[in-house]
Design a protein around this motif. Structure first.
Motif, short mmCIF file in Angstrom:
data_model
loop_
_atom_site.label_atom_id
_atom_site.label_comp_id
_atom_site.label_asym_id
_atom_site.label_seq_id
_atom_site.Cartn_x
_atom_site.Cartn_y
_atom_site.Cartn_z
N ASP A 94 0.85 -1.19 0.00
CA ASP A 94 0.00 0.00 0.00
C ASP A 94 0.89 1.24 0.00
N CYS A 95 0.44 2.29 -0.70
CA CYS A 95 1.26 3.48 -0.82
C CYS A 95 0.42 4.68 -1.23
N ALA A 96 1.00 5.87 -1.13
CA ALA A 96 0.31 7.10 -1.51
C ALA A 96 0.41 7.36 -3.01
N ASP A 97 1.52 6.99 -3.62
CA ASP A 97 1.74 7.22 -5.06
C ASP A 97 2.29 5.94 -5.67
N ALA A 98 1.40 5.13 -6.21
CA ALA A 98 1.78 3.81 -6.73
C ALA A 98 2.85 3.90 -7.81
N TYR A 99 2.71 4.83 -8.73
CA TYR A 99 3.66 4.91 -9.84
C TYR A 99 5.06 5.28 -9.35
#
Length: 124
Positions: A11-16
């Motif tokens: 999980d993350c804030a900015d996948a790219y």
């Protein structure tokens, strides 16, 4: 019957952007269909499961309960320095005077991971 491990989801804030960091860590490409702004991005590892990045609204709030351990093809210390140049931050030093041990780093979103000794270092 058994289950096959398909991917490791992060999980993350900015996948790219986080997937780009891990692409640099592993030297492996992003999935060819993935683009900036996509909420799910995959890093195509050479073997085993993919790294799958899920964009979520909530921030990371505590220590990882699951983490990745990396075994570099160069030395542990050279790899830790390279990863810090890519954007990782130093978390903890578990290296021992006899050369054993590991280094804990965090990716740009704070997910901890370990850098272990290389196979060559382990044979010494």
């Amino acid at each position: 019957m058994v289950s096959v491990l398909q991917n490791v989801a992060i999980d993350c804030a900015d996948a790219y952007e986080l997937a780009r960091f891990w692409s640099g860590v592993t030297g492996r490409p992003l999935h060819p269909d993935d683009r900036p702004g996509d909420p799910e991005i995959q890093v195509m590892l050479a073997e085993g499961p993919m790294l799958h990045f899920n964009q979520v609204p909530e921030p990371k709030t505590s220590k990882n309960r699951l983490h990745l351990c990396l075994r570099p093809d160069t030395s542990r210390d050279e790899e830790a320095a390279r990863l810090q140049d890519l954007g990782a931050s130093f978390v903890a030093d578990h290296r021992n005077p006899d050369g054993t041990g590991w280094v804990i780093l965090a990716d740009p979103e704070g997910n901890e991971f370990c850098v272990l000794r290389s196979e060559a270092e382990r044979r010494r």
